[in-house]
Design a protein around this motif. Structure first.
Motif: not given
Ligand code: LLP
Length: 432
Positions: A82-84, A152-154, A204-206, A243-248, A287-291, A331-333, A387-389
């Motif tokens: 878990l990432d908090v 270390i977050r880079v 890192c999280h890109i 390597l963080g999250g961000g997977f679409g 890895i840190e997937p949220g969405r 906020l993001y269109q 996610a993010y709702g």
């Molecule tokens: N790890 C780190 C360090 C992050 O900053 C984030 C998201 C995640 C993981 C998870 O990213 P995901 O897998 O969910 O893309 N409110 C915005 C998204 C902000 C994301 C911020 N950081 C939205 O509604 O699109």
């Protein structure tokens, strides 16, 4: 979202096998409804891919995407980490009885209270973001006579958004230590001198909502360029690379994300090449997937109310929620797909824009989408709102926050109650 567009013989949209019109009657609207089987499926897609590749990994659910006790219990059941990013998210994790050794804490401005809470509960790892935090944590660990694993977050100088990524020498970001200008190495040197902090590796999280693997691959290369020199200069090799999250995910047909295993395969492939090139041991990958865990697993149900037709301009229909439960369009269109859940078989014959009920022109959920003709009382379902709702929802105009229901094995269960008006004003004190 196509994956959740199941329709029953009455022409009603169902989710997890349950009629959405039944859910709306039972729990009222606006209502978030999650298909828990889909959450588990997404979690397993990540976990199982690492297992299949024989790679030691932690898949840490980024709880900012949707944090609630029930959600974190599901994450726990699926063996996720878990990432908090706050005391509130950590508190929720503790309430969910989440194993503390699998909790990682983020944040670009962690407070003393947050760090103390993390240390007291002996969480698995703190992701160090800045020099100030190093000093704070050192002092707190000394006070508590404790130790902590840290990453270390880079910032590797790669900013990725959906299909594009931008390469920069120095990244203009509020997060982390820059690799290119030497700040990351300076942090590493500083941390090496602090016995109570163990540098497990780098994070890192890109970016977020990324559809391509190139940005991730580039980030891995940049991390290894630095790690190669750290190996040479300090004889250091990381145990962990995060390597963080961000997977679409797919919100509308315009989005073409990869299968979740595609991201993992690409990351593992590149890391394999880099460890051979630099003669290093293969690190554990986090890895840190949220969405990607929750985004496409939920819908939001709204009741249609008023309509406004402006000939030659636009047809508006208004629903009983809006930017208070989904700020993303404003906020993001951000774009979403929607249908009338009680007329799910009726072909779209109009183009409508869906407005919320907040006192703000920007309070729109959808612009110019194809819809069946909507009448007051119809039920609108917006897809992919997991996610993010709810997690970004607010009490603007003093609207109570929506309720959240989980569906599994065709059973519905309320997991977050609808807020009451008393709760909305619970912190107010009288001035009379
Ligand atoms: N790890 C780190 C360090 C992050 O900053 C984030 C998201 C995640 C993981 C998870 O990213 P995901 O897998 O969910 O893309 N409110 C915005 C998204 C902000 C994301 C911020 N950081 C939205 O509604 O699109």
């Amino acid at each position: 979202m196509q994956e959740l567009k199941d329709i029953d013989i009455q022409g009603h949209l169902t989710i997890g096998g349950v009629d959405t019109t039944y859910l709306a009657k039972k729990y009222e609207t606006p209502l978030f409804v999650y298909d828990v089987e889909k959450i588990r499926e997404n979690a397993r897609a990540f976990v199982d891919t690492f297992a299949r590749l024989g790679v030691n990994a932690q898949v840490a659910y980024a709880s900012k995407a949707f944090s609630s006790i029930a959600m974190l219990q599901v994450a726990k059941q699926e063996n996720l980490s878990l990432d908090v990013v706050s005391q509130g998210e950590l508190y929720t994790a503790l309430q969910a009885d989440f194993p503390t050794e699998k909790i990682h804490m983020h944040g670009n401005n962690k407070s003393v209270a947050e760090l103390e809470m993390a240390v007291k509960h002996d969480i698995g790892c703190i992701v160090i973001d800045n020099f100030h935090e190093i000093d704070l944590l050192k002092e707190i660990l000394a006070n508590y006579q404790s130790e902590m694993d840290v990453l270390i977050r880079v910032t590797p100088g790669i900013e990725a958004h959906t299909h594009d990524y931008i390469l920069t020498g120095n990244e203009d970001s509020k997060f982390g230590f820059d690799l290119a200008n030497g700040q990351a190495e300076e942090a590493f040197r500083k941390l090496q001198e602090i016995d109570s902090m163990h540098v497990k590796g780098l994070h890192c999280h890109i970016g977020s909502q990324i559809f391509e693997t190139d940005g991730f691959v580039m980030a891995v290369r940049r991390l290894f360029d630095s790690l190669a020199s750290w190996k040479k200069n300090y004889d250091y090799t990381p145990e962990v690379l995060n390597l963080g999250g961000g997977f679409g995910i797919r919100y509308t047909d315009e989005d073409e994300p990869l299968q979740l295993d595609g991201y993992v395969n690409a990351l593992v492939d590149e890391i394999k090449q880099q460890v051979v090139k630099h003669d290093m041991d293969f690190p554990e990958i986090w890895i840190e997937p949220g969405r990607a865990i929750v985004g496409n697993t939920a819908i939001t149900l709204y009741t249609v109310g008023s309509k406004k037709q402006i000939p030659g301009v636009r047809d508006y229909i208004a629903v009983d929620g809006g930017m208070t439960d989904n700020i993303r369009p404003a906020l993001y269109q951000a774009k979403y797909d929607a249908i009338l859940a009680n007329k799910a078989n009726v072909p779209a014959s109009t183009t409508a824009s869906v407005a919320g009920k907040c006192c703000e022109s920007g309070d729109m959920l959808l612009w110019d989408v194809p819809l069946a003709n909507a009448e007051p009382g119809d039920l609108l379902a917006v897809f992919s709102t997991g996610a993010y709702g709810y997690s970004m929802s607010s009490n603007y105009n003093r609207f109570p926050k929506a309720a959240v229901v989980f569906i599994e094995n065709k059973q519905d269960k309320l997991v977050i109650q609808r807020e009451t008006y008393q709760e909305v004003s619970k912190n107010d004190l009288s001035y009379e």
